[in-house]
Design an enzyme around this catalytic site. Structure first.
Site, PDB file in Angstrom:
ATOM      1  N   SER A 109      -2.635  -4.209  11.799  1.00 29.20           N
ATOM      2  CA  SER A 109      -3.182  -5.568  11.926  1.00 29.20           C
ATOM      3  C   SER A 109      -2.227  -6.450  12.727  1.00 29.20           C
ATOM      4  O   SER A 109      -1.030  -6.433  12.477  1.00 29.20           O
ATOM      5  CB  SER A 109      -3.340  -6.217  10.548  1.00 29.20           C
ATOM      6  OG  SER A 109      -4.065  -5.384   9.706  1.00 29.20           O
ATOM      7  N   HIS A 155     -10.913  -4.434  13.453  1.00 28.22           N
ATOM      8  CA  HIS A 155     -10.220  -3.209  13.872  1.00 28.22           C
ATOM      9  C   HIS A 155     -10.998  -2.595  15.033  1.00 28.22           C
ATOM     10  O   HIS A 155     -12.146  -2.188  14.868  1.00 28.22           O
ATOM     11  CB  HIS A 155     -10.157  -2.193  12.727  1.00 28.22           C
ATOM     12  CG  HIS A 155      -8.988  -2.399  11.819  1.00 28.22           C
ATOM     13  ND1 HIS A 155      -7.941  -1.519  11.727  1.00 28.22           N
ATOM     14  CD2 HIS A 155      -8.698  -3.395  10.966  1.00 28.22           C
ATOM     15  CE1 HIS A 155      -7.066  -1.965  10.847  1.00 28.22           C
ATOM     16  NE2 HIS A 155      -7.500  -3.107  10.363  1.00 28.22           N
ATOM     17  N   HIS A 188      -8.950   4.064   7.154  1.00 28.03           N
ATOM     18  CA  HIS A 188      -8.210   4.048   5.896  1.00 28.03           C
ATOM     19  C   HIS A 188      -8.953   4.872   4.845  1.00 28.03           C
ATOM     20  O   HIS A 188     -10.183   4.978   4.873  1.00 28.03           O
ATOM     21  CB  HIS A 188      -8.077   2.612   5.383  1.00 28.03           C
ATOM     22  CG  HIS A 188      -7.401   1.695   6.342  1.00 28.03           C
ATOM     23  ND1 HIS A 188      -8.078   1.085   7.374  1.00 28.03           N
ATOM     24  CD2 HIS A 188      -6.116   1.290   6.442  1.00 28.03           C
ATOM     25  CE1 HIS A 188      -7.234   0.345   8.067  1.00 28.03           C
ATOM     26  NE2 HIS A 188      -6.032   0.444   7.526  1.00 28.03           N
ATOM     27  N   TYR A 225      -9.491   4.019   1.841  1.00 29.98           N
ATOM     28  CA  TYR A 225     -10.403   3.176   1.032  1.00 29.98           C
ATOM     29  C   TYR A 225     -11.768   2.983   1.680  1.00 29.98           C
ATOM     30  O   TYR A 225     -12.709   2.529   1.030  1.00 29.98           O
ATOM     31  CB  TYR A 225      -9.766   1.806   0.720  1.00 29.98           C
ATOM     32  CG  TYR A 225      -9.471   0.939   1.920  1.00 29.98           C
ATOM     33  CD1 TYR A 225     -10.488   0.320   2.647  1.00 29.98           C
ATOM     34  CD2 TYR A 225      -8.158   0.720   2.327  1.00 29.98           C
ATOM     35  CE1 TYR A 225     -10.216  -0.473   3.744  1.00 29.98           C
ATOM     36  CE2 TYR A 225      -7.878  -0.075   3.425  1.00 29.98           C
ATOM     37  CZ  TYR A 225      -8.908  -0.666   4.127  1.00 29.98           C
ATOM     38  OH  TYR A 225      -8.633  -1.440   5.220  1.00 29.98           O
ATOM     39  N   GLU A 226     -11.882   3.309   2.950  1.00 30.27           N
ATOM     40  CA  GLU A 226     -13.196   3.181   3.599  1.00 30.27           C
ATOM     41  C   GLU A 226     -14.145   4.295   3.150  1.00 30.27           C
ATOM     42  O   GLU A 226     -15.333   4.256   3.453  1.00 30.27           O
ATOM     43  CB  GLU A 226     -13.032   3.222   5.122  1.00 30.27           C
ATOM     44  CG  GLU A 226     -12.302   2.000   5.666  1.00 30.27           C
ATOM     45  CD  GLU A 226     -12.098   2.072   7.166  1.00 30.27           C
ATOM     46  OE1 GLU A 226     -13.077   1.916   7.898  1.00 30.27           O
ATOM     47  OE2 GLU A 226     -10.943   2.302   7.590  1.00 30.27           O
ATOM     48  N   ALA A 233       0.470  -3.721   8.377  1.00 28.02           N
ATOM     49  CA  ALA A 233       0.677  -4.947   7.608  1.00 28.02           C
ATOM     50  C   ALA A 233       0.910  -4.505   6.173  1.00 28.02           C
ATOM     51  O   ALA A 233       0.259  -3.566   5.704  1.00 28.02           O
ATOM     52  CB  ALA A 233      -0.561  -5.819   7.687  1.00 28.02           C
ATOM     53  N   MET A 254      -1.780   0.115   2.531  1.00 27.08           N
ATOM     54  CA  MET A 254      -2.902   1.044   2.314  1.00 27.08           C
ATOM     55  C   MET A 254      -3.060   2.063   3.445  1.00 27.08           C
ATOM     56  O   MET A 254      -4.141   2.623   3.637  1.00 27.08           O
ATOM     57  CB  MET A 254      -4.204   0.242   2.142  1.00 27.08           C
ATOM     58  CG  MET A 254      -4.125  -0.819   1.051  1.00 27.08           C
ATOM     59  SD  MET A 254      -5.585  -1.858   1.044  1.00 27.08           S
ATOM     60  CE  MET A 254      -5.059  -3.200  -0.041  1.00 27.08           C
ATOM     61  N   SER A 255      -1.988   2.314   4.188  1.00 22.99           N
ATOM     62  CA  SER A 255      -2.074   3.285   5.296  1.00 22.99           C
ATOM     63  C   SER A 255      -0.740   4.022   5.412  1.00 22.99           C
ATOM     64  O   SER A 255       0.007   4.109   4.456  1.00 22.99           O
ATOM     65  CB  SER A 255      -2.392   2.546   6.607  1.00 22.99           C
ATOM     66  OG  SER A 255      -1.325   1.688   6.960  1.00 22.99           O
ATOM     67  N   ASN A 269       2.581 -10.906   3.419  1.00 18.88           N
ATOM     68  CA  ASN A 269       2.436 -11.712   2.196  1.00 18.88           C
ATOM     69  C   ASN A 269       3.386 -11.149   1.159  1.00 18.88           C
ATOM     70  O   ASN A 269       3.799  -9.988   1.275  1.00 18.88           O
ATOM     71  CB  ASN A 269       0.990 -11.593   1.672  1.00 18.88           C
ATOM     72  CG  ASN A 269       0.617 -10.132   1.388  1.00 18.88           C
ATOM     73  OD1 ASN A 269       0.368  -9.366   2.317  1.00 18.88           O
ATOM     74  ND2 ASN A 269       0.602  -9.755   0.129  1.00 18.88           N
ATOM     75  N   HIS A 288      -7.078 -11.502   2.330  1.00 16.34           N
ATOM     76  CA  HIS A 288      -7.058 -10.826   3.627  1.00 16.34           C
ATOM     77  C   HIS A 288      -6.796 -11.837   4.735  1.00 16.34           C
ATOM     78  O   HIS A 288      -6.164 -11.529   5.742  1.00 16.34           O
ATOM     79  CB  HIS A 288      -8.392 -10.097   3.858  1.00 16.34           C
ATOM     80  CG  HIS A 288      -8.431  -9.269   5.099  1.00 16.34           C
ATOM     81  ND1 HIS A 288      -7.486  -8.311   5.388  1.00 16.34           N
ATOM     82  CD2 HIS A 288      -9.286  -9.272   6.147  1.00 16.34           C
ATOM     83  CE1 HIS A 288      -7.771  -7.748   6.556  1.00 16.34           C
ATOM     84  NE2 HIS A 288      -8.850  -8.321   7.047  1.00 16.34           N
TER      85      HIS A 288
HETATM   86  N1  HPA Z   1      -0.832  -4.909  -0.860  1.00 13.51           N
HETATM   87  C1  HPA Z   1      -1.364  -3.810  -0.283  1.00 13.51           C
HETATM   88  N2  HPA Z   1      -1.624  -3.753   1.023  1.00 13.51           N
HETATM   89  C2  HPA Z   1      -1.337  -4.817   1.774  1.00 13.51           C
HETATM   90  C3  HPA Z   1      -0.801  -5.989   1.232  1.00 13.51           C
HETATM   91  C4  HPA Z   1      -0.533  -6.028  -0.174  1.00 13.51           C
HETATM   92  O1  HPA Z   1      -0.047  -7.026  -0.738  1.00 13.51           O
HETATM   93  N3  HPA Z   1      -0.638  -6.877   2.261  1.00 13.51           N
HETATM   94  C5  HPA Z   1      -1.074  -6.236   3.382  1.00 13.51           C
HETATM   95  N4  HPA Z   1      -1.509  -4.995   3.100  1.00 13.51           N
END
Ligand code: HPA
Length: 272
Positions: free
Chosen positions: A31, A62, A84, A86-87, A114, A212-213, A236, A248
């Site tokens: 990202s 994406h 990903h 999760y998709e 990210a 998540m990747s 974050n 997000h």
């Molecule tokens: N957790 C999981 N995946 C993420 C986060 C998070 O806080 N921020 C960006 N991708």
């Protein structure tokens, strides 16, 4: 020939209808880094939808294409968009692009993402060099019959992230006067963000960032003997650390804010 290798070869054959470009280094853009692709001196472009059986991302924002070209003199293959777990894709689908990149010729892999900051000393906007990873919260992409054409049945993972490439990244950051944090990346399945208690557990495990990747991609790449560099953009603070809810939107805003710095760093280290 095994089923995975046959699939990889089919993808390579489709890509070879458009270009005979041989990358030295492959790059997966997370990202905010998407714009990097436009800076590369373009040789060819192939949309994932033009490759038979290739997974296409369902996440808004994406893109889905390979960019082949040059950063300075270095031939690179850039993945603008990844899929990903999760998709709903299988782990085999998720890491297929990495295997295709290796089969196209890439020996080095730069993974970017990210991530949420788990280490309390981090702040949103920091860049973290990945020194190691924890991938036990997602299934291994290497489960299933092993194909010797890819790598060993029980591959060593004692140095997933190359110390040579880490030193290069640190040198590039120093030249640019940029701060570069360091830490362990932990992968969850997502798509939900974590609970505060899960983040406290990850702190106890020594994670610096959560996302998540990446970890599954790194595992598949290491299986094939690639030399790997990973950099996370801390978008974050992870759940419960700042007390603010996660969104997000915050992830995207921070990624966009840091994109320029992130791109400069990656450019500098690829040029070297
Ligand atoms: N957790 C999981 N995946 C993420 C986060 C998070 O806080 N921020 C960006 N991708």
């Amino acid at each position: 020939m095994g089923a995975i290798w046959a699939r990889v070869e089919n993808c390579v054959k489709d890509i070879r209808r458009f270009t005979d470009f041989v990358p030295e280094t492959a790059l997966v853009l997370g990202s905010g880094l998407g714009g990097f692709g436009e800076k590369v001196r373009l040789a060819a472009e192939v949309a994932y939808s033009q490759i038979g059986g290739f997974p296409v991302s369902t996440v808004p924002g994406h893109k889905g294409r390979f960019i082949f070209g040059y950063v300075g003199k270095r031939p690179v293959a850039v993945m603008q968009g990844r899929v990903h777990y999760y998709e709903g894709y299988s782990m085999e689908d998720v890491v297929l692009p990495i295997r295709v990149l290796r089969a196209l010729g890439a020996k080095e892999l730069v993974l970017t993402n990210a991530a949420g900051g788990v280490d309390k000393d981090f702040s949103p906007g920091d860049l973290m060099l990945i020194t190691d990873q924890i991938a036990n919260f997602v299934p291994s992409p290497l489960i299933g019959p092993n194909e010797e054409a890819l790598g060993a049945r029980f591959p060593d993972m004692s140095q997933i992230y190359s110390s040579r490439l880490q030193a290069k990244a640190k040198a590039a950051a120093a030249e640019l006067g940029m701060k570069l944090k360091e830490g362990v990346y932990l992968q969850t399945t997502g798509p939900n963000y974590e609970t505060p208690q899960e983040i406290r557990m990850f702190q106890l495990l020594g994670a610096g960032a959560v996302g998540m990747s990446t970890a599954c991609e790194a595992m598949a790449a290491r299986h094939m003997g690639m030399e790997i560099l990973g950099i996370s953009c801390i978008t974050n603070m992870a759940a419960g650390i700042s007390g603010e809810p996660l969104s997000h939107q915050e992830v995207q805003e921070t990624a966009d804010r840091v994109a320029d710095q992130f791109q400069k760093l990656v450019w500098r280290l690829l040029e070297a």
